[in-house]
Design an enzyme around this catalytic site. Structure first.
Site, PDB file in Angstrom:
ATOM      1  N   CYS A  43       0.815  -1.226   0.000  1.00  0.00           N
ATOM      2  CA  CYS A  43       0.000   0.000   0.000  1.00  0.00           C
ATOM      3  C   CYS A  43       0.844   1.271   0.000  1.00  0.00           C
ATOM      4  O   CYS A  43       0.320   2.357  -0.240  1.00  0.00           O
ATOM      5  CB  CYS A  43      -0.945   0.003   1.196  1.00  0.00           C
ATOM      6  SG  CYS A  43      -2.028  -1.427   1.234  1.00  0.00           S
ATOM      7  N   HIS A  71      -3.121   7.225   2.997  1.00  0.00           N
ATOM      8  CA  HIS A  71      -3.616   5.945   2.489  1.00  0.00           C
ATOM      9  C   HIS A  71      -4.918   5.616   3.224  1.00  0.00           C
ATOM     10  O   HIS A  71      -5.029   5.798   4.428  1.00  0.00           O
ATOM     11  CB  HIS A  71      -2.565   4.864   2.726  1.00  0.00           C
ATOM     12  CG  HIS A  71      -3.056   3.477   2.467  1.00  0.00           C
ATOM     13  ND1 HIS A  71      -3.700   3.145   1.296  1.00  0.00           N
ATOM     14  CD2 HIS A  71      -3.019   2.346   3.221  1.00  0.00           C
ATOM     15  CE1 HIS A  71      -4.028   1.859   1.347  1.00  0.00           C
ATOM     16  NE2 HIS A  71      -3.626   1.360   2.495  1.00  0.00           N
ATOM     17  N   ASN A 112     -10.162  -0.010   0.853  1.00  0.00           N
ATOM     18  CA  ASN A 112      -8.706   0.072   0.729  1.00  0.00           C
ATOM     19  C   ASN A 112      -8.303  -0.426  -0.662  1.00  0.00           C
ATOM     20  O   ASN A 112      -8.441  -1.606  -0.962  1.00  0.00           O
ATOM     21  CB  ASN A 112      -8.069  -0.790   1.831  1.00  0.00           C
ATOM     22  CG  ASN A 112      -6.553  -0.771   1.791  1.00  0.00           C
ATOM     23  OD1 ASN A 112      -5.941  -0.331   0.812  1.00  0.00           O
ATOM     24  ND2 ASN A 112      -5.941  -1.266   2.850  1.00  0.00           N
TER      25      ASN A 112
HETATM   26  N1  COA Z   1     -18.019  -8.917  10.482  1.00  0.00           N
HETATM   27  C1  COA Z   1     -18.388  -9.219  11.731  1.00  0.00           C
HETATM   28  N2  COA Z   1     -17.501  -9.598  12.673  1.00  0.00           N
HETATM   29  C2  COA Z   1     -16.203  -9.644  12.314  1.00  0.00           C
HETATM   30  C3  COA Z   1     -15.767  -9.358  11.021  1.00  0.00           C
HETATM   31  C4  COA Z   1     -16.726  -8.967  10.079  1.00  0.00           C
HETATM   32  N3  COA Z   1     -16.419  -8.657   8.811  1.00  0.00           N
HETATM   33  N4  COA Z   1     -14.433  -9.475  10.977  1.00  0.00           N
HETATM   34  C5  COA Z   1     -14.040  -9.854  12.195  1.00  0.00           C
HETATM   35  N5  COA Z   1     -15.112  -9.969  13.012  1.00  0.00           N
HETATM   36  C6  COA Z   1     -15.147 -10.340  14.423  1.00  0.00           C
HETATM   37  C7  COA Z   1     -13.911 -11.084  14.844  1.00  0.00           C
HETATM   38  O1  COA Z   1     -14.047 -12.464  14.564  1.00  0.00           O
HETATM   39  C8  COA Z   1     -13.883 -10.792  16.337  1.00  0.00           C
HETATM   40  O2  COA Z   1     -14.786 -11.655  16.983  1.00  0.00           O
HETATM   41  P1  COA Z   1     -14.385 -12.302  18.410  1.00  0.00           P
HETATM   42  O3  COA Z   1     -14.216 -11.122  19.319  1.00  0.00           O
HETATM   43  O4  COA Z   1     -15.554 -13.154  18.691  1.00  0.00           O
HETATM   44  O5  COA Z   1     -13.103 -13.030  18.149  1.00  0.00           O
HETATM   45  C9  COA Z   1     -14.460  -9.386  16.447  1.00  0.00           C
HETATM   46  O6  COA Z   1     -15.162  -9.147  15.224  1.00  0.00           O
HETATM   47  C10 COA Z   1     -13.415  -8.315  16.627  1.00  0.00           C
HETATM   48  O7  COA Z   1     -12.395  -8.546  15.707  1.00  0.00           O
HETATM   49  P2  COA Z   1     -11.126  -7.633  15.647  1.00  0.00           P
HETATM   50  O8  COA Z   1     -10.176  -8.181  14.650  1.00  0.00           O
HETATM   51  O9  COA Z   1     -10.617  -7.360  17.029  1.00  0.00           O
HETATM   52  O10 COA Z   1     -11.782  -6.284  15.117  1.00  0.00           O
HETATM   53  P3  COA Z   1     -11.104  -4.891  14.929  1.00  0.00           P
HETATM   54  O11 COA Z   1     -11.817  -3.871  15.676  1.00  0.00           O
HETATM   55  O12 COA Z   1      -9.593  -4.969  15.110  1.00  0.00           O
HETATM   56  O13 COA Z   1     -11.366  -4.598  13.396  1.00  0.00           O
HETATM   57  C11 COA Z   1     -10.213  -4.659  11.296  1.00  0.00           C
HETATM   58  C12 COA Z   1     -10.834  -5.485  12.415  1.00  0.00           C
HETATM   59  C13 COA Z   1      -9.616  -5.620  10.274  1.00  0.00           C
HETATM   60  C14 COA Z   1     -11.280  -3.799  10.659  1.00  0.00           C
HETATM   61  C15 COA Z   1      -9.098  -3.755  11.898  1.00  0.00           C
HETATM   62  O14 COA Z   1      -8.260  -4.520  12.723  1.00  0.00           O
HETATM   63  C16 COA Z   1      -8.261  -3.096  10.842  1.00  0.00           C
HETATM   64  O15 COA Z   1      -8.717  -2.260  10.087  1.00  0.00           O
HETATM   65  N6  COA Z   1      -6.958  -3.415  10.807  1.00  0.00           N
HETATM   66  C17 COA Z   1      -6.056  -2.827   9.839  1.00  0.00           C
HETATM   67  C18 COA Z   1      -6.178  -3.551   8.541  1.00  0.00           C
HETATM   68  C19 COA Z   1      -5.511  -2.823   7.435  1.00  0.00           C
HETATM   69  O16 COA Z   1      -5.506  -1.622   7.400  1.00  0.00           O
HETATM   70  N7  COA Z   1      -4.938  -3.558   6.487  1.00  0.00           N
HETATM   71  C20 COA Z   1      -4.329  -3.027   5.333  1.00  0.00           C
HETATM   72  C21 COA Z   1      -3.058  -2.368   5.654  1.00  0.00           C
HETATM   73  S1  COA Z   1      -2.497  -1.452   4.290  1.00  0.00           S
END
Ligand code: COA
Length: 306
Positions: free
Chosen positions: A115, A234, A264
């Site tokens: 990215c 980004h 993204n």
């Molecule tokens: N819908 C519903 N629930 C979801 C889900 C979805 N699409 N994806 C994950 N969950 C659940 C998980 O299983 C977890 O459940 P649990 O607590 O029972 O285990 C819960 O939601 C929380 O998951 P978590 O990973 O802690 O959520 P989060 O608040 O960290 O959000 C992201 C997840 C991916 C949105 C966030 O971590 C993020 O944006 N990370 C950066 C990713 C990124 O930018 N990548 C590219 C880099 S260039």
């Protein structure tokens, strides 16, 4: 510290027509519009029927048209992407063919910095146009749907397809860069066949590195935030953007946020956002700070006049 003398000649973008909504995704995996929007800020993303080459070509063509550029003045094409359908020839090489550029000498290559790809590519092109290159076409393109696993709710909600482009030449404007990387977090975000990601750890890394990158590019070049008219980050998660807005005590109106529309789009997100910004600010030259981060990890920031 990297500083070059350039001119941004023009910018362009291509956004695929087909929209995938959060409600569409909730029919594919166990998720909901409410979960996706509150955790990421994303409402819709685009799904391309076009290939990576076609997306790149159409964004490049848009930049050529908007800048009234003679395509045969372009002698350098750098494409940032991680989603090309084949390893070689490069997308840049095929863009040259598709644009029918007939220069006697043209250098074309792709660059992989996930990215952060566009920020890296812009520095490479800025350095090269200081030598004997005439005009560089720099493209950030991604067809993330080539690598998204639409059965994995942790990742499939985040990504979309798009392409953005910029044409630069040697000029009188200062362009500043701070690009960096670290190779010991490689397992947090990988794309082999499909994307694998530890979302929480990537998130933590991003909220730490973005404000540091912004401060670093400013400090190394003796600039302050007050001298920056606008910040184009980004687009990975609106909560990551809001986090650095808070850390740096920024005015949210000075930060471009379009993740709600596109999700993204990896290397495409910054050049697409720059082109949207330019459409709205056509007649004023502004100091714009761009900042990106991505797999590797890689990260970088630049200050450009657009
Ligand atoms: N819908 C519903 N629930 C979801 C889900 C979805 N699409 N994806 C994950 N969950 C659940 C998980 O299983 C977890 O459940 P649990 O607590 O029972 O285990 C819960 O939601 C929380 O998951 P978590 O990973 O802690 O959520 P989060 O608040 O960290 O959000 C992201 C997840 C991916 C949105 C966030 O971590 C993020 O944006 N990370 C950066 C990713 C990124 O930018 N990548 C590219 C880099 S260039």
């Amino acid at each position: 510290m990297s500083k070059y003398k350039t001119k941004v000649v023009s910018t362009g973008r291509f956004i695929p027509d087909k929209i995938l909504t959060n409600d569409d995704l909730s029919k594919m995996v166990d998720t909901s519009d409410e979960w996706i929007y509150t955790r990421t800020g994303i409402k819709t993303r685009r799904i391309a029927d076009e290939s990576v080459l076609e997306l790149a070509y159409l964004a490049g063509l848009d930049a050529i048209k908007k800048g009234n550029v003679d395509k045969n003045d372009i002698d350098l094409i750098v494409v940032a992407t991680i989603t090309a359908e084949q390893k070689t020839p490069s997308i840049a090489n095929m863009v040259q063919k598709k644009l029918e550029i007939e220069n006697t000498q043209v250098m074309t290559f792709d660059l992989n910095a996930a990215c952060t790809g566009f920020v890296y590519a812009l520095e490479v092109a800025s350095a090269l146009v200081q030598t004997n290159f005439n005009k560089a076409l720099v493209i950030g393109v991604e067809k993330m749907t080539n690598v998204v696993d639409f059965t994995d709710r942790n990742t499939c909600i985040l990504f979309g397809d798009a392409a953005g482009a910029m044409i630069i030449e040697k000029g009188n404007d200062d362009i500043f860069f701070y690009n960096d990387s670290k190779g010991d977090l490689t397992d947090l975000l990988t794309v082999d066949d499909k994307i694998h990601m530890d979302g929480r750890k990537v998130y933590q890394f991003a909220v730490d590195i973005i404000p540091k990158s912004i401060n670093r590019v400013l400090e190394e070049n003796n600039l302050t935030l007050d001298e920056i008219d606008y910040i184009i980050p980004h687009q990975a998660n609106v909560r990551i953007i809001d986090s650095f807005i808070k850390t740096l005590n920024l005015d949210r109106d000075k930060v471009l946020i379009n993740i709600d529309k596109y999700g993204n789009t990896s290397a495409a997100s910054i050049p697409v956002a720059i082109d949207e910004y330019k459409d709205d600010n056509a007649n004023s030259v502004k100091n714009v700070l761009i900042v990106g981060f991505g797999g590797g990890f890689t990260w970088g920031a630049a200050i450009i006049k657009i």
